[in-house]
Design a protein around this motif. Sequence first.
Motif, PDB file in Angstrom:
ATOM      1  N   ARG A  39       0.862  -1.174   0.094  1.00  0.00           N
ATOM      2  CA  ARG A  39       0.027  -0.021  -0.107  1.00  0.00           C
ATOM      3  C   ARG A  39       0.824   1.255   0.051  1.00  0.00           C
ATOM      4  N   GLY A  40       1.939   1.215   0.816  1.00  0.00           N
ATOM      5  CA  GLY A  40       2.916   2.346   0.866  1.00  0.00           C
ATOM      6  C   GLY A  40       3.237   2.855  -0.475  1.00  0.00           C
ATOM      7  N   ARG A  41       4.013   1.914  -1.474  1.00  0.00           N
ATOM      8  CA  ARG A  41       4.536   2.143  -2.534  1.00  0.00           C
ATOM      9  C   ARG A  41       3.512   2.853  -3.431  1.00  0.00           C
ATOM     10  N   LEU A  42       2.103   2.363  -3.487  1.00  0.00           N
ATOM     11  CA  LEU A  42       1.183   2.843  -4.162  1.00  0.00           C
ATOM     12  C   LEU A  42       1.053   4.306  -3.552  1.00  0.00           C
ATOM     13  N   ASP A  61       1.704  10.244  -4.709  1.00  0.00           N
ATOM     14  CA  ASP A  61       2.461  11.840  -4.310  1.00  0.00           C
ATOM     15  C   ASP A  61       3.134  12.240  -5.243  1.00  0.00           C
ATOM     16  N   VAL A  62       3.953  11.371  -6.036  1.00  0.00           N
ATOM     17  CA  VAL A  62       4.868  11.679  -7.218  1.00  0.00           C
ATOM     18  C   VAL A  62       3.936  12.023  -8.147  1.00  0.00           C
ATOM     19  N   ASN A  63       2.912  11.514  -8.435  1.00  0.00           N
ATOM     20  CA  ASN A  63       2.132  11.868  -9.687  1.00  0.00           C
ATOM     21  C   ASN A  63       1.522  13.216  -9.409  1.00  0.00           C
ATOM     22  N   ALA A  64       1.064  13.500  -8.255  1.00  0.00           N
ATOM     23  CA  ALA A  64       0.697  15.224  -7.895  1.00  0.00           C
ATOM     24  C   ALA A  64       1.809  15.943  -8.465  1.00  0.00           C
ATOM     25  N   ASN A 123      10.793   0.835  -5.681  1.00  0.00           N
ATOM     26  CA  ASN A 123       9.533   1.020  -4.844  1.00  0.00           C
ATOM     27  C   ASN A 123       8.313   1.357  -5.686  1.00  0.00           C
ATOM     28  N   ILE A 124       8.663   2.394  -6.665  1.00  0.00           N
ATOM     29  CA  ILE A 124       7.497   2.790  -7.635  1.00  0.00           C
ATOM     30  C   ILE A 124       7.293   1.674  -8.603  1.00  0.00           C
ATOM     31  N   LEU A 125       6.178   1.419  -8.740  1.00  0.00           N
ATOM     32  CA  LEU A 125       5.845   0.392  -9.865  1.00  0.00           C
ATOM     33  C   LEU A 125       5.533   1.343 -11.271  1.00  0.00           C
ATOM     34  N   PRO A 126       6.383   0.887 -12.472  1.00  0.00           N
ATOM     35  CA  PRO A 126       6.519   1.490 -13.590  1.00  0.00           C
ATOM     36  C   PRO A 126       5.270   1.910 -14.004  1.00  0.00           C
ATOM     37  N   GLU A 127       4.121   0.791 -14.041  1.00  0.00           N
ATOM     38  CA  GLU A 127       2.889   1.216 -14.620  1.00  0.00           C
ATOM     39  C   GLU A 127       1.988   2.114 -13.735  1.00  0.00           C
ATOM     40  N   ARG A 182       9.290   9.824 -16.876  1.00  0.00           N
ATOM     41  CA  ARG A 182      10.453   8.701 -17.189  1.00  0.00           C
ATOM     42  C   ARG A 182      10.916   8.379 -15.773  1.00  0.00           C
ATOM     43  N   LEU A 183      11.025   6.979 -15.377  1.00  0.00           N
ATOM     44  CA  LEU A 183      11.504   6.539 -14.185  1.00  0.00           C
ATOM     45  C   LEU A 183      12.919   5.859 -13.977  1.00  0.00           C
ATOM     46  N   ILE A 184      13.716   6.360 -13.049  1.00  0.00           N
ATOM     47  CA  ILE A 184      14.917   5.676 -13.138  1.00  0.00           C
ATOM     48  C   ILE A 184      14.895   4.820 -11.489  1.00  0.00           C
ATOM     49  N   ARG A 185      15.235   3.605 -11.894  1.00  0.00           N
ATOM     50  CA  ARG A 185      14.979   2.562 -10.874  1.00  0.00           C
ATOM     51  C   ARG A 185      16.069   1.606 -10.654  1.00  0.00           C
ATOM     52  N   GLY A 186      15.905   1.153  -9.343  1.00  0.00           N
ATOM     53  CA  GLY A 186      17.119   0.116  -9.026  1.00  0.00           C
ATOM     54  C   GLY A 186      18.387   0.772  -8.684  1.00  0.00           C
ATOM     55  N   ARG A 187      19.299  -0.046  -8.180  1.00  0.00           N
ATOM     56  CA  ARG A 187      20.652   0.203  -7.550  1.00  0.00           C
ATOM     57  C   ARG A 187      21.629  -0.652  -7.901  1.00  0.00           C
TER      58      ARG A 187
END
Length: 276
Positions: A30-33, A38-41, A65-69, A76-81
């Motif tokens: 739930r937290g990641r959604l 918040d990011v989408n806002a 954490n952020i699901l690309p979909e 555009r998303l930068i994801r991972g480490r």
Amino acid sequence: MRIFISADMEGVTGLVDADDVQPGGRDYERGRLMMAEDVNAAVRGAVAAGATDIIVNDAHGPMRNILPESLHPAARLIRGRPKHMGMLEGLTSEHDAVICVGYHSRAGALGVLSHSFMGHEIEDIWLDGRPVGEIGLAHATAAAIGVPVAVITGDDCACTEMTEWDASVRTVAVKYARDRFAAALRPADEARADIEKTVAAGLSALPRASAAAPGPSTLMVRWQSASVASTLLGIPGVASTDSRTVQAQGALPSLYRLFGVWMRVAASLTNQPPYC
């Protein structure tokens, strides 16, 4: 207009506990959604202000954490480490502004989920003698690159910390700390409408920025473990001030990248949960 969004999680609307923000926690999914919303806002606010290029860097924990979909299609998303620049991966001088979403106050503050980068493993950080956490270090590094921080969102303590660092940055308090794991929450729709409105306003009145004059800064970190400090002395340029505190000099943003190396060394030596 090119916008860079650094997205942390502890300062997201509605989240107050480690189980909300750690993979495997009972409320993490739930937290990641909530984080994505918040990011989408912020993305909607950037689009309203005329942004044509928006990068979101997932800057929390595993950085997946952020699901690309679930992300707004304008970003555009930068994801991972690993990421060489951690929470600021992807930021360049070609960006017009930084938006910090879901940020939190530094270690020792009585803010929601307060810490500095590594739970209680890092006790204190100073930049040029000034106490600093993730907020101040991100701001200083962005300034060295030549990009202003326009807006930050988080709890009221994070907003106060940002204002004390740079009062020109607009803030959105999405919750009000009652203690480290408790907060009075704003309704989610209200908080996100405020994020969207504040980002749009902040980007419509951006200050002119130029890269800070080159020159060395001093970064000092006090660790919980003397073992970490002792091991870091094997890195050229790192000196100790006591058994648990190390420092180095260098120009930002290179010093920020070096700090990321320190954290990877510390992570290899310790196995501390982030919120103890």
